[in-house]
Scaffold this motif. Structure first.
Motif, PDB file in Angstrom:
ATOM      1  N   PRO A   1      -0.149  -1.793   3.633  1.00  0.00           N
ATOM      2  CA  PRO A   1      -1.428  -2.136   2.999  1.00  0.00           C
ATOM      3  C   PRO A   1      -1.273  -2.289   1.486  1.00  0.00           C
ATOM      4  O   PRO A   1      -0.309  -1.807   0.881  1.00  0.00           O
ATOM      5  CB  PRO A   1      -2.321  -0.942   3.357  1.00  0.00           C
ATOM      6  N   VAL A   2      -2.262  -2.937   0.881  1.00  0.00           N
ATOM      7  CA  VAL A   2      -2.198  -3.210  -0.558  1.00  0.00           C
ATOM      8  C   VAL A   2      -2.097  -1.923  -1.381  1.00  0.00           C
ATOM      9  O   VAL A   2      -1.264  -1.837  -2.302  1.00  0.00           O
ATOM     10  CB  VAL A   2      -3.408  -4.071  -0.994  1.00  0.00           C
ATOM     11  N   PRO A   3      -2.933  -0.908  -1.134  1.00  0.00           N
ATOM     12  CA  PRO A   3      -2.796   0.319  -1.932  1.00  0.00           C
ATOM     13  C   PRO A   3      -1.406   0.932  -1.811  1.00  0.00           C
ATOM     14  O   PRO A   3      -0.847   1.415  -2.796  1.00  0.00           O
ATOM     15  CB  PRO A   3      -3.876   1.247  -1.353  1.00  0.00           C
ATOM     16  N   TRP A   4      -0.858   0.871  -0.594  1.00  0.00           N
ATOM     17  CA  TRP A   4       0.480   1.421  -0.388  1.00  0.00           C
ATOM     18  C   TRP A   4       1.514   0.618  -1.166  1.00  0.00           C
ATOM     19  O   TRP A   4       2.413   1.203  -1.802  1.00  0.00           O
ATOM     20  CB  TRP A   4       0.782   1.401   1.109  1.00  0.00           C
TER      21      TRP A   4
ATOM     22  N   ARG B   1       5.501   0.207  -5.214  1.00  0.00           N
ATOM     23  CA  ARG B   1       6.157  -0.658  -6.196  1.00  0.00           C
ATOM     24  C   ARG B   1       6.171   0.004  -7.574  1.00  0.00           C
ATOM     25  O   ARG B   1       7.163  -0.095  -8.295  1.00  0.00           O
ATOM     26  CB  ARG B   1       5.423  -2.001  -6.256  1.00  0.00           C
ATOM     27  N   ARG B   2       5.084   0.684  -7.897  1.00  0.00           N
ATOM     28  CA  ARG B   2       5.040   1.376  -9.189  1.00  0.00           C
ATOM     29  C   ARG B   2       6.101   2.478  -9.248  1.00  0.00           C
ATOM     30  O   ARG B   2       6.788   2.656 -10.253  1.00  0.00           O
ATOM     31  CB  ARG B   2       3.652   1.981  -9.403  1.00  0.00           C
ATOM     32  N   ILE B   3       6.259   3.242  -8.143  1.00  0.00           N
ATOM     33  CA  ILE B   3       7.266   4.301  -8.123  1.00  0.00           C
ATOM     34  C   ILE B   3       8.666   3.699  -8.173  1.00  0.00           C
ATOM     35  O   ILE B   3       9.568   4.235  -8.845  1.00  0.00           O
ATOM     36  CB  ILE B   3       7.089   5.172  -6.857  1.00  0.00           C
ATOM     37  N   GLN B   4       8.871   2.568  -7.492  1.00  0.00           N
ATOM     38  CA  GLN B   4      10.179   1.922  -7.521  1.00  0.00           C
ATOM     39  C   GLN B   4      10.550   1.456  -8.921  1.00  0.00           C
ATOM     40  O   GLN B   4      11.715   1.524  -9.323  1.00  0.00           O
ATOM     41  CB  GLN B   4      10.208   0.739  -6.547  1.00  0.00           C
TER      42      GLN B   4
END
Length: 800
Positions: free
Chosen positions: A413-416, A421-424
């Protein structure tokens, strides 16, 4: 220009200039600069405040102990003769609901009596002076039972120097019924002790022992290490913006060394401001110390004073750590004139050196395996260093675990996707945010494992059975009629389902009055009760009836009933109190048909022996100075049933009555104190973790304010962004908790190996610790949502 700056930077004046330039950037960088500096100062300040509180613990405990010693009335020497200054005292402690109330009855021998600390005048009979906390409790509408029990007129308030803490419940009451134990003809029959002064003077406390010392060391490491981790994270707030600003300096001629010194100056300023904020928070919080009571521990503001050496250590260590953390963080970043080379594809984190840290900790702890007992000494530095390395190793492993796990996520899902992606892109920031939680939970699991493993050495079975009776009351009577009235008074008490009364005294051989000297006279207990009550003391069987008499040997082998009692022969119920016989014999013939029975453990844990008679067989009026023991079975559905019974005991005899609750276990006092200290420290550390997470999350949201505003402007729903923030926090926390469980279990196993205790994990406590940490993270996330909504507004697109 670059070479010139390098040359100047190598001198001391160049260092001072560059650090001062960092100070200027921290204070004159506009709203963004000030925001970052304030967040850093707040983060560091929270940690410093808790460190100062921890540094005050020795002073707090010392002040409480000193005040306790100064008012202590323990007297182990020969009692002095009565004089104008001596005082009679008697202990009158009680319990109201779950609160212990310390009480002392006083009577002056003369006109210049010594006074307890904090008391200005000796209370007259019927009067009392109370602590402020007790006065507030007595003034509450729901404290009528306690007011009835302490039926004295309040004439004063005890000063702070007479209390171990502001929340202590204590009183001194005057009584004209006190008689010294050794006053001539009253020898052995008094109810009070005569003392010449209060206070025990110099007191040498017993050492804690090896196991308890180990617990204390681990507690301090576990509670303070998350604070240090958070301070290290706080000084890196706003690192991305700072690095972009340093890149601009590279463009105008600054070299890499100069940028590092400038960054160190910014971190130093933020840490110094954090020291000031922490000191201010500490001083403000200190003023409210009297209003806080945690697990029966309270202190006065004056007690919360850090030691000079520990305070100096905090003042020097925090700025030094801030500079060191900043310089180490910049080693993995290439700040070039055209930008920061951190957005390119980064190298995978190396695992080998991260594993060396916990392995070094194990190496320090391994030589101590099986060497620590309660009688041994503990190398505190070796234990602390090994534990610190193990927990720090977990925080070092966390970034690698986050990168390795989250890097494999694709789609969803988009929130996931936004969260992963931010953590990556920047897994370090996410790992830093939860590193304190990981260290705290791992330490808590290890501590709980150690507590569970060693508690059998300090928590033992008392032998009491609260299922058979919940309270025991004892009182001294002079006649059988008084004994009957005492039993009936407890039986009529609200909340008492059943009162099993036993009237007891002692008997000696029939010819005792003719013997001189009397030092070798044997005696045996004599107890009178109905069959139902005797059945709780000895195995009387189902055929017991009123008029029966039973004889039981001492199961412990100390007493000899055959030396005193023979069926069909008389015994003397006039038990001499001293080494001479007084009064006239009270002869009673033991029935020839007395039954031999065996003793059983009574509800209060005792194994009685001697003569057991029913009321028709032996008139209690024949007993000399009998005692009444009443086993109380209470109805727990009746409000304040325990306090109702305590009030009955005080009405019967304020001085001679004793009533206590039956507990199935007994605990070592030092062990209980250490466990309470852990709970107090854990509460403070948990509060810091919550505050630190909130500050860290706000700092990360501030860094991405423009990005969030752009996403909303392009139509992204706010709920999607809110869920992404939740996932972005939850993922590192979940990975951190898994790592904490593994590391905490490993550290706990090492600690159990050190004390040679069997390996056993309290998985229920592990789940509780993990649940509490997850709950704190969820609460912090919810608190961050309002600032998140504000950052999504269109004005977030503004730039300067």
């Amino acid at each position: 220009m670059n070479s010139q700056s390098t040359a100047r930077g190598g001198t001391l004046s160049g260092w001072v200039r560059d650090v001062g330039l960092g100070f200027r950037f921290a204070t004159t960088g506009g709203r963004e600069g000030w925001t970052r500096t304030v967040l850093t100062a707040v983060g560091v300040g929270l940690g410093v405040a808790l460190l100062l509180v921890a540094a005050s613990v020795p002073a707090m405990l010392g002040a409480r102990n000193d005040r306790g010693y100064e008012r202590d009335y323990s007297w182990f020497k020969a009692s002095p003769k009565a004089s104008a200054s001596t005082v009679l005292f008697a202990v009158a402690n009680t319990t109201f609901r779950n609160d212990d109330v310390r009480g002392v009855l006083l009577k002056a021998d003369g006109d210049r009596p010594v006074l307890p600390p904090g008391v200005k005048a000796m209370p007259a009979p019927g009067e009392m002076v109370v602590s402020p906390a007790l006065k507030r409790l007595l003034d509450k509408p729901g404290s009528k039972l306690l007011r009835d029990r302490l039926d004295y007129r309040i004439t004063g308030v005890i000063g702070d120097n007479g209390l171990v803490g502001p929340a202590e419940l204590t009183y001194y009451a005057g009584s004209d019924k006190l008689v010294a134990w050794d006053d001539g003809e009253n020898a052995g029959t008094g109810n009070a002790t005569r003392i010449p002064y209060f206070g025990r003077g110099a007191v040498h406390s017993d050492p804690l022992g090896g196991i308890l010392s180990l617990l204390v060391i681990i507690i301090f490491v576990v509670l303070l290490l998350p604070v240090a981790v958070f301070i290290g994270s706080a000084v890196r707030f706003g690192g991305e913006r700072r690095d972009r600003r340093l890149a601009a300096l590279r463009l105008v001629g600054a070299d890499s060394r100069m940028t590092r010194r400038i960054a160190a100056g910014e971190a130093l300023f933020g840490s110094l401001l954090g020291l000031a904020v922490g000191a201010a928070l500490f001083l403000v919080t200190r003023q409210f110390a009297s209003d806080v009571t945690l697990y029966d521990i309270s202190v006065f503001p004056s007690d919360v004073t850090p030691g000079a050496g520990l305070a100096l250590l905090v003042a020097l260590a925090v700025p030094a750590a801030a500079v060191a953390v900043t310089l180490l963080a910049m080693r993995g970043i290439a700040i070039e004139p055209l930008g920061v080379v951190r957005n390119a594809t980064a190298r995978r984190r190396r695992l080998w050196w991260r594993l060396l840290i916990p392995l070094a900790g194990v190496g320090l702890l391994a030589p101590l395996f099986g060497s620590i007992s309660q009688e041994s000494e503990v190398n505190s530095y070796q234990v602390a260093a090994g534990t610190v390395l193990l927990l720090v190793g977990l925080t070092a492993l966390l970034p690698w675990v986050v990168e390795a796990v989250v890097g494999r996520f694709r789609g969803g899902p988009v929130p996931w996707q936004l969260a992963t992606r931010r953590i990556q892109l920047n897994s370090s920031a996410s790992a830093r945010m939860v590193s304190g939680v990981t260290a705290a939970v791992a330490g808590a699991i290890a501590l709980q494992t150690l507590f569970t493993g060693v508690q059998s050495d300090f928590v033992s079975d008392s032998g009491k059975d609260p299922d058979r009776a919940q309270m025991v009351a004892t009182t001294q009577v002079s006649t059988g009629a008084e004994a009957h009235r005492a039993e009936q008074a407890f039986a009529r008490t609200p909340g008492v389902r059943e009162a099993l009364g036993v009237v007891s005294s002692f008997a000696v051989p029939a010819d005792t009055s003719t013997k001189k000297p009397m030092t070798d006279v044997q005696s045996a207990p004599v107890m009178v009760a109905d069959c139902a009550t005797l059945g709780e003391l000895v195995n009387v069987g189902r055929d017991c009836k009123d008029g029966d008499v039973f004889l039981a040997d001492d199961p412990n082998g100390y007493g000899d009933i055959d030396a005193v009692v023979r069926p069909g022969r008389a015994i003397d119920l006039n038990m001499p109190l001293e080494d001479h016989y007084t009064g006239t014999p009270r002869l009673w013939t033991v029935p020839a048909g007395a039954h031999r029975v065996t003793s059983r453990t009574s509800p209060d844990g005792n194994q009685e022996w001697g003569v057991f008679a029913t009321p028709r067989a032996l008139d209690v009026a024949l007993l000399h100075r009998p005692d009444v023991k009443v086993l109380l079975r209470l109805d727990r559905h009746v409000p304040d049933a325990f306090d109702q019974a305590r009030n009955t005991a005080v009405r019967l005899d304020p001085l001679g009555s004793n009533i206590y609750t039956l507990e199935s276990t007994t605990e070592d006092g030092k062990f209980v104190t250490i466990r309470r200290g852990l709970l107090v420290g854990a509460a403070a550390t948990l509060a810091l973790i919550g505050a630190s997470l909130l500050v860290s999350m706000l700092e990360q949201l501030r860094e991405r304010r423009k990005l969030l505003a752009v996403l909303v402007a392009f139509g992204t729903r706010r709920s999607v962004l809110g869920l992404s923030v939740l996932w972005q926090t939850a993922l590192p926390v979940a990975l951190g908790l898994v790592l904490a469980v593994i590391g905490g279990a490993g550290l706990g196993a090492a600690l159990l190996k050190m004390v040679n205790a069997p390996l056993h994990f309290a998985w229920g406590s592990v789940a509780t610790m993990s649940g509490i940490a997850a709950g704190v993270v969820l609460l912090v996330t919810l608190l961050s949502l309002p600032p998140l909504w504000r950052m999504m507004r269109p004005d977030g697109l503004r730039t300067e």
